[in-house]
Design an enzyme around this catalytic site. Sequence first.
Site, PDB file in Angstrom:
ATOM      1  N   THR A 128     -11.522  49.693  42.120  1.00 27.78           N
ATOM      2  CA  THR A 128     -12.189  48.322  42.049  1.00 27.78           C
ATOM      3  C   THR A 128     -13.556  48.274  41.257  1.00 27.78           C
ATOM      4  O   THR A 128     -13.627  47.100  40.663  1.00 27.78           O
ATOM      5  CB  THR A 128     -12.362  47.935  43.371  1.00 27.78           C
ATOM      6  OG1 THR A 128     -10.983  48.263  44.208  1.00 27.78           O
ATOM      7  CG2 THR A 128     -12.915  46.671  43.916  1.00 27.78           C
ATOM      8  N   SER A 151      -5.016  49.030  43.582  1.00 32.70           N
ATOM      9  CA  SER A 151      -6.741  48.502  43.718  1.00 32.70           C
ATOM     10  C   SER A 151      -7.023  48.131  42.496  1.00 32.70           C
ATOM     11  O   SER A 151      -7.825  47.208  42.144  1.00 32.70           O
ATOM     12  CB  SER A 151      -7.541  49.583  44.129  1.00 32.70           C
ATOM     13  OG  SER A 151      -7.300  49.855  45.631  1.00 32.70           O
ATOM     14  N   ASP A 169     -11.992  47.070  50.644  1.00 36.11           N
ATOM     15  CA  ASP A 169     -10.796  47.540  49.985  1.00 36.11           C
ATOM     16  C   ASP A 169      -9.835  48.186  51.105  1.00 36.11           C
ATOM     17  O   ASP A 169      -9.979  48.974  51.804  1.00 36.11           O
ATOM     18  CB  ASP A 169     -11.023  48.888  49.159  1.00 36.11           C
ATOM     19  CG  ASP A 169     -10.264  49.561  48.114  1.00 36.11           C
ATOM     20  OD1 ASP A 169      -8.850  49.354  48.531  1.00 36.11           O
ATOM     21  OD2 ASP A 169     -10.337  49.519  47.025  1.00 36.11           O
ATOM     22  N   HIS A 217      -5.235  54.625  54.261  1.00 35.90           N
ATOM     23  CA  HIS A 217      -4.204  55.634  53.693  1.00 35.90           C
ATOM     24  C   HIS A 217      -3.987  56.742  54.409  1.00 35.90           C
ATOM     25  O   HIS A 217      -2.731  57.209  54.604  1.00 35.90           O
ATOM     26  CB  HIS A 217      -4.831  55.932  52.383  1.00 35.90           C
ATOM     27  CG  HIS A 217      -4.341  55.350  51.178  1.00 35.90           C
ATOM     28  ND1 HIS A 217      -3.116  54.530  50.679  1.00 35.90           N
ATOM     29  CD2 HIS A 217      -5.251  54.532  50.439  1.00 35.90           C
ATOM     30  CE1 HIS A 217      -3.246  53.897  49.812  1.00 35.90           C
ATOM     31  NE2 HIS A 217      -4.437  53.894  49.345  1.00 35.90           N
ATOM     32  N   HIS A 222      -6.392  44.375  49.200  1.00 35.59           N
ATOM     33  CA  HIS A 222      -4.972  44.636  49.724  1.00 35.59           C
ATOM     34  C   HIS A 222      -5.071  45.057  51.021  1.00 35.59           C
ATOM     35  O   HIS A 222      -6.227  45.434  51.514  1.00 35.59           O
ATOM     36  CB  HIS A 222      -4.214  45.324  48.707  1.00 35.59           C
ATOM     37  CG  HIS A 222      -4.720  46.707  48.451  1.00 35.59           C
ATOM     38  ND1 HIS A 222      -4.766  47.636  49.395  1.00 35.59           N
ATOM     39  CD2 HIS A 222      -5.256  47.207  47.159  1.00 35.59           C
ATOM     40  CE1 HIS A 222      -5.530  48.539  48.861  1.00 35.59           C
ATOM     41  NE2 HIS A 222      -5.865  48.245  47.788  1.00 35.59           N
TER      42      HIS A 222
END
Length: 561
Positions: free
Chosen positions: A153, A98, A44, A276, A315
């Site tokens: 996810t 996500s 992720d 993030h 992503h």
Amino acid sequence: MMMKKAASLFIASFVLCSPIQASLHIENKAAKPLSKNLIVLIGDGMGPAQVTAARLYSKTVSGTESLHLDGYYVGQASTFSERMGVDGSIVSGMITDSSAAGTALATGRKTYNSAVSVSNEEVAMPYASVIEAAEAKGKATSIVTTARITHATPAAFASHVRSRKNEAAIASQLLESGVDVLLGGGAAYFTGKILPDFEAKGYSVVKDQAGLQTLTVKHDKVLGLFGPSHLDYAIDRDSSSPSLADLAEKAIELLSAKPEGFVLMIEGGRIDHAAHANDLPTMVKEVLDFDAAVKTAMDFAIKDGSTSVVVTADHETGGMSLGRDNRYELNIDLWNRQKQSSQALNAALEQARTPEEIRKFVQTNTTITDLSDEEARFILKGDGTNYEREGAYNAVISKRLLVGWSGHGHSGVDVGVWAYGPIAELVKGKIDNTDIAKAGATTIGADLATVTAGLQAKYWYPKFKTMPDRSVVYPAKALATKLGASADWDQTSGTVRIAKGGTTILANLKDGSVTLNGRAAAYTVHVEKGTLYLSLDAFNELSGLNMTWDPLSERLVLQAG
């Protein structure tokens, strides 16, 4: 190197001998299986720069020239979601979240950001995942993640909700899903009655590394919850917390005893969280934690001989750049100095009141001793985002590491694809993320379309409004159309006429009155921003159905069971 050669030889021999063309997986039809088992690994937030950073770190710090991933690279995938707007603002499109990306990877279908395996419509329809399609074939299934098991996810592989925030519903649907082995975080969403319900269905519940190691193939159903929220970052982990490779190894051990084969999804969920936050040292260790799980999966597949493995990302996160400020170098020697994640340090950062306190925290955690007054004051002030002092801390450290970030969100770059076994030929080159699910279904001979049709005959997911009296109303035109009725608005009279067969509902938008075949009806009527909403009894009368509302999963139930 031997793994790389083995993968290359297998792929080459498959291309030469297989009569199945790569394009066939786009048809999404059940066919003769190419593999008994399928393992899907998702990093992720793991874009190309994240992979490169982990490789450079590994080479510099441990002298390892490559990642386990590297020998299996086959191409790249696009990641965009479907466009959607709310109140005039575009909230979904070229940059995916996500849940939309997870939906694509799980079901082979695009949707809007925040949706979990449902379509992009006012009355959304569920899409079946490759795990659900595998279950229809009698295969064992498992979901493994370092994030909450109810997070976006993993949720996309075994649940269906309009909003990823509805994690209580996701937990409930995981109970219904029949997934055999669930390993991750999120114990906070398994409180009250739901945990006993899992146990009543035969699930063995484990909560730490010691409990994980007690599991054997005699445990048919397992729920592992290794923390109230996400698992600890690898950099912060102690011996009670399993690594992703530990979780993957145990899942494979339990599943591989099943005679019909299995499908396993493994997510390195915390790569995304570190990116993030713009916390590079923590993120690198999460990629390496994920790469170790890739090795576990590949080692099994090579030995097993009937397993396909595909690895990708949903992503990229953070818009990370390796290099910044016009300097042609990277301070990789500093990347290994950090002792804790910025998340673990954040509580102490928030308590700091002076630049000297900030300097002490930075020196203790990174060995950086020359923090300037300007840098310390910037950390005290915060970076102006929701990450506040943690974000400012990481901005200062990233500049020292010579790493850049475009922000705290996702970016739209393509992500890598790695694969082993028959699936490798179906995902090579430039593909879309939806092709991962389609290729997976083809590889195991599962029929996504048929299982999707079965779900859509049972559940619909309309937009809705909850009234002050707690009653629920639904968009009249959208739901009537889905039921095969006509819906016509007369602007002159201010009425909406909904008709199907011999049944007509007439709603007056001016006074809120409604009639059924000319007689007054007691349906709840609500008008908001030019949209008429009606209560469920109106649609049941119109259709002759007996639909019920599931308030937890926020869906209409057309068929029970």
